[in-house]
Design a protein around this motif. Structure first.
Motif, PDB file in Angstrom:
ATOM      1  N   LEU A 312       0.829  -1.209   0.000  1.00 44.05           N
ATOM      2  CA  LEU A 312       0.000   0.000   0.000  1.00 44.05           C
ATOM      3  C   LEU A 312       0.863   1.259   0.000  1.00 44.05           C
ATOM      4  O   LEU A 312       0.527   2.261  -0.639  1.00 44.05           O
ATOM      5  N   ALA A 313       1.986   1.210   0.715  1.00 37.38           N
ATOM      6  CA  ALA A 313       2.893   2.363   0.734  1.00 37.38           C
ATOM      7  C   ALA A 313       3.373   2.648  -0.686  1.00 37.38           C
ATOM      8  O   ALA A 313       3.373   3.803  -1.142  1.00 37.38           O
ATOM      9  N   ARG A 314       3.750   1.588  -1.406  1.00 36.65           N
ATOM     10  CA  ARG A 314       4.210   1.783  -2.787  1.00 36.65           C
ATOM     11  C   ARG A 314       3.102   2.402  -3.645  1.00 36.65           C
ATOM     12  O   ARG A 314       3.346   3.324  -4.424  1.00 36.65           O
ATOM     13  N   GLU A 315       1.885   1.911  -3.442  1.00 33.54           N
ATOM     14  CA  GLU A 315       0.766   2.440  -4.236  1.00 33.54           C
ATOM     15  C   GLU A 315       0.528   3.924  -3.940  1.00 33.54           C
ATOM     16  O   GLU A 315       0.382   4.743  -4.832  1.00 33.54           O
ATOM     17  N   MET A 316       0.502   4.248  -2.636  1.00 40.12           N
ATOM     18  CA  MET A 316       0.234   5.632  -2.255  1.00 40.12           C
ATOM     19  C   MET A 316       1.344   6.564  -2.759  1.00 40.12           C
ATOM     20  O   MET A 316       1.063   7.634  -3.315  1.00 40.12           O
ATOM     21  N   TRP A 317       2.601   6.152  -2.574  1.00 35.23           N
ATOM     22  CA  TRP A 317       3.697   7.012  -3.009  1.00 35.23           C
ATOM     23  C   TRP A 317       3.776   7.098  -4.531  1.00 35.23           C
ATOM     24  O   TRP A 317       4.244   8.093  -5.086  1.00 35.23           O
ATOM     25  N   SER A 318       3.319   6.049  -5.221  1.00 36.07           N
ATOM     26  CA  SER A 318       3.294   6.123  -6.694  1.00 36.07           C
ATOM     27  C   SER A 318       2.251   7.140  -7.154  1.00 36.07           C
ATOM     28  O   SER A 318       2.488   7.893  -8.109  1.00 36.07           O
ATOM     29  N   ILE A 319       1.112   7.164  -6.484  1.00 37.25           N
ATOM     30  CA  ILE A 319       0.099   8.183  -6.816  1.00 37.25           C
ATOM     31  C   ILE A 319       0.673   9.578  -6.560  1.00 37.25           C
ATOM     32  O   ILE A 319       0.530  10.501  -7.360  1.00 37.25           O
ATOM     33  N   MET A 320       1.380   9.712  -5.435  1.00 33.98           N
ATOM     34  CA  MET A 320       2.007  10.997  -5.109  1.00 33.98           C
ATOM     35  C   MET A 320       3.007  11.394  -6.202  1.00 33.98           C
ATOM     36  O   MET A 320       3.007  12.541  -6.678  1.00 33.98           O
ATOM     37  N   ALA A 321       3.841  10.442  -6.623  1.00 33.29           N
ATOM     38  CA  ALA A 321       4.873  10.743  -7.631  1.00 33.29           C
ATOM     39  C   ALA A 321       4.227  11.097  -8.972  1.00 33.29           C
ATOM     40  O   ALA A 321       4.666  12.026  -9.660  1.00 33.29           O
ATOM     41  N   ASP A 322       3.161  10.388  -9.348  1.00 31.49           N
ATOM     42  CA  ASP A 322       2.486  10.654 -10.622  1.00 31.49           C
ATOM     43  C   ASP A 322       1.872  12.052 -10.662  1.00 31.49           C
ATOM     44  O   ASP A 322       1.767  12.660 -11.719  1.00 31.49           O
ATOM     45  N   ASN A 323       1.449  12.536  -9.517  1.00 26.33           N
ATOM     46  CA  ASN A 323       0.787  13.847  -9.467  1.00 26.33           C
ATOM     47  C   ASN A 323       1.681  14.958  -8.924  1.00 26.33           C
ATOM     48  O   ASN A 323       1.229  16.091  -8.730  1.00 26.33           O
ATOM     49  N   ALA A 324       2.938  14.615  -8.656  1.00 27.15           N
ATOM     50  CA  ALA A 324       3.825  15.509  -7.909  1.00 27.15           C
ATOM     51  C   ALA A 324       3.925  16.907  -8.526  1.00 27.15           C
ATOM     52  O   ALA A 324       3.764  17.917  -7.831  1.00 27.15           O
TER      53      ALA A 324
END
Ligand SMILES: Cc1cc2nc3c(=O)[nH]c(=O)nc-3n(C[C@H](O)[C@H](O)[C@H](O)COP(=O)(O)OP(=O)(O)OC[C@H]3O[C@@H](n4cnc5c(N)ncnc54)[C@H](O)[C@@H]3O)c2cc1C
Ligand SMILES: *[C@@H]1O[C@H](CO)[C@@H](O)[C@H](O)[C@H]1NC(C)=O
Ligand SMILES: *[C@@H]1O[C@H](CO)[C@@H](O)[C@H](O)[C@H]1NC(C)=O
Ligand SMILES: *[C@@H]1O[C@H](CO)[C@@H](O)[C@H](O)[C@H]1NC(C)=O
Ligand SMILES: *[C@@H]1O[C@H](CO)[C@@H](O)[C@H](O)[C@H]1NC(C)=O
Length: 560
Positions: A312-324
């Motif tokens: 879940l951490a990877r998923e959440m941080w990937s969403i963050m990175a995609d929208n950064a």
């Protein structure tokens, strides 16, 4: 029963006795008790002995009421900041190199073990004496005294420093904590300038941000704080409203020649620029600063948390990175840990904010559906920054020994899918090595700064995040164990160093930051060094990894 006068006399004798023991211990110091008495007179009786916070717990006094209060407040931020002999990160009250210390067990302060023989309370790096600073003359007297006696001078405000810059063995301390004046000026013009009047907030050097935010609320304004101003100062409002140093209008400072100077855009401009990012305790001792105030803001805010889970951490941080990049331009600020995300934005309406964060909200809603007991998802609006701040204080480790390391994360990393993936993997690797990594979404990404106005590294302007991590140890760690925690923090942040340029926030950096001049100041270092030599040619002020620091100075003898 002893009479009150007799007790005061006995206490006085004890204090003198302790003073003499300490004076003999500090190497090369030629300061006599008469010298201290004379200094006390020049500062109107405001000189007092520095004592380690937990001293009342030693010598069989663990069950005394004085010690009970210390046990109860050992892990409390306010108790520590109120006490001149206490430090937030406790190793900075100790001498790490020699093991001299006066600590309790940070996992259980009610355990007497650390105070039982053969343990003794040792002064460590707590200054021998402090001056309770009230006026410029106190600082002037201190400069003259340390110059004459060749002992280290330290400036201590709250003792939050992560790098030991507010303590030193055998030193005189300036305690600025009680400089608590605050003032709101709706039409401030810097002294001697003829610029357009602006809303401004002035505060003594001892005002803490929590106090400033409450004052701002009562005046219906917003002030941007976080950290200590002269080194940068980031907060969750910095993406939209700038770093602390971006918003300074005027600083009153006593320079090592003993003079009180006003620094702003129209006088002592070089000093003003240096104080806006060059580091505190380097060019002078600040008594008061005035910063830009903004109208009160309302804050659409998202809060998401779930039970720790690497996938879940990877998923959440990937969403963050995609929208950064998009979120940065829109002014989102906040914090994240591997199972927490808090985002707020003073520039968007509640509806705009909801649309902007849709991918994260969807992720949170799915989690809520599948793991209702362990997921929190809140989308709300705070009516001011102060209201937000009061809700989220006390998130930090206080009263422990701790090695920190950090990195600024550049926008460039978010251009391609590959580099975003690299970034998220590096985050997970670092968090696995030293659990508790924090992403501070605090770079001034949506703030129109004035180029050349501050002396922090320009990397702040091209970054999105400031990332910190830590490694802790307890009171009875050996020297080798302590060193291994500094190494652990360094090695963990290497995961991010490998993929980023040399850039870090000086106040929250690795104590052993490689290439620190470039990391903290970039191309501005050489000019800062000239200004240091101009205002402090005798190096009366010095701190670890500061502009012009002298690594061989005995003030650094406790570092490991
Ligand atoms: C729990 C915690 C939370 C933090 N949160 C943030 C944050 O949100 N944002 C952020 O930017 N930073 C944050 N920091 C880092 C903070 O900026 C640094 O720890 C900073 O050094 C604290 O300054 P201080 O004066 O309160 O601390 P002190 O330890 O008292 O002093 C630190 C340094 O400041 C110098 N100094 C202090 N007062 C003066 C003065 N009047 N004149 C000249 N020099 C002076 C001293 O010489 C010393 O070098 C946090 C730290 C902690 C421990
Ligand atoms: C300094 O003087 C004041 C007032 O006379 C006194 O209370 C205080 O104990 C003195 N400080 C020291 C360290 O002797
Ligand atoms: C406070 O400031 C806000 C934002 O500028 C404004 O809308 C509001 O009317 C002010 N409230 C008071 C009581 O002055
Ligand atoms: C360190 O102290 C803790 C309690 O404070 C104790 O549990 C632990 O065994 C001690 N470690 C060593 C190596 O003595
Ligand atoms: C500070 O650094 C910036 C960015 O590298 C540079 O443009 C500027 O000239 C520097 N300022 C001084 C005074 O050296």
């Amino acid at each position: 029963m002893l009479s009150l006068t007799a007790r005061i006399l006995i206490l006085g004798l004890l204090a003198q006795y302790n003073g003499q023991v300490e004076a003999q211990k500090s190497k090369g110091s030629t300061v006599t008790s008469e010298d201290w008495e004379n200094l006390n007179q020049t500062v109107a009786g405001r000189l007092f002995q520095g004592n380690p916070f937990a001293e009342p717990c030693f010598s069989g006094q663990f069950d005394s009421p004085e010690c009970k209060a210390i046990q109860d407040g050992y892990l409390d931020e306010k108790t520590r900041t109120d006490n001149p002999g206490a430090y937030i990160e406790t190793q900075w009250s100790t001498c790490q190199a020699t093991g001299e210390q006066c600590l309790l067990d940070s996992l259980n302060p009610h355990d007497p073990l650390p105070t039982l023989p053969p343990q003794e309370c040792k002064r460590g790096s707590v200054p021998d004496y402090f001056i309770n600073v009230q006026e410029a003359n106190d600082v002037k007297s201190a400069f003259a005294f340390v110059k004459e006696h060749n002992i280290p001078l330290v400036v201590k405000n709250t003792g939050h420093d992560y790098k030991g810059r507010s303590s030193a063995p055998g030193s005189l301390g300036l305690w600025t904590y009680n400089l608590k004046d605050m003032k709101y000026t709706p039409d401030f013009v810097p002294t001697g300038c003829s610029t357009k009047p602006q809303q401004a907030f002035s505060a003594g050097a001892g005002v803490q941000w929590g106090e400033a935010y409450a004052f701002a609320d009562s005046n219906n304004i917003t002030v941007v704080g976080g950290g200590w101003l002269q080194g940068g100062g980031h907060g969750a409002l910095s993406p939209s409203l700038g770093l602390g140093v971006d918003r300074v209008l005027e600083i009153k400072v006593v320079t090592p020649d003993g003079e009180l100077k006003i620094a702003n855009e129209c006088q002592n401009e070089d000093l003003f620029w240096a104080l806006r990012g060059g580091g505190g305790g380097t060019f002078g001792v600040v008594l008061d600063h005035t910063i830009l105030a903004s109208p009160r803001v309302t804050l659409p805010t998202l809060i998401l948390s779930f039970a720790p889970d690497t996938t879940l951490a990877r998923e959440m941080w990937s969403i963050m990175a995609d929208n950064a990049l998009k979120w940065a331009e829109e002014g989102w600020g906040g914090f994240s840990r591997s199972n927490v995300m808090i985002l707020l934005n003073p520039k968007l309406s509640q509806t705009e904010a909801q649309a902007s964060l849709a991918p994260l909200l969807d992720f949170g809603k799915q989690l809520q559906a599948t793991n209702p007991d362990t997921t929190t998802l809140i989308f709300t609006e705070f009516s001011s920054w102060n209201e937000f701040f009061q809700t989220f204080t006390s998130q930090f480790v206080v009263g422990a020994n701790l090695a920190l390391a950090s990195r600024l994360i550049p926008k460039d990393l978010f251009q391609t899918a590959d580099t975003k993936e690299e970034f998220v993997s590096a985050l997970l690797a670092a968090d696995a090595a030293t659990p508790g990594l924090i992403i501070l979404i605090a770079a001034p990404t949506a703030f129109p700064f004035v180029p050349g106005s501050t002396s922090v590294t320009e990397a702040w302007r091209s970054s999105l995040y400031h990332i910190t991590l830590r490694s802790n140890w307890n009171w009875n760690a050996t020297l080798a164990e302590k060193k291994s925690h500094y190494d652990a923090a360094s090695q963990s942040i290497d995961n991010l160093r490998k993929i980023t340029p040399d850039a870090a926030y000086q106040n929250e950096a690795d104590v052993h930051e490689p290439n620190h001049e470039v990391s903290f100041w970039g191309d501005n270092y050489s000019r800062l060094l000239q200004i240091k030599e101009k205002y402090d040619p005798d190096h009366l002020l010095d701190c670890w990894h500061y502009v012009g620091w002298r690594q061989e100075s005995p003030r650094f003898s406790c570092y490991i």
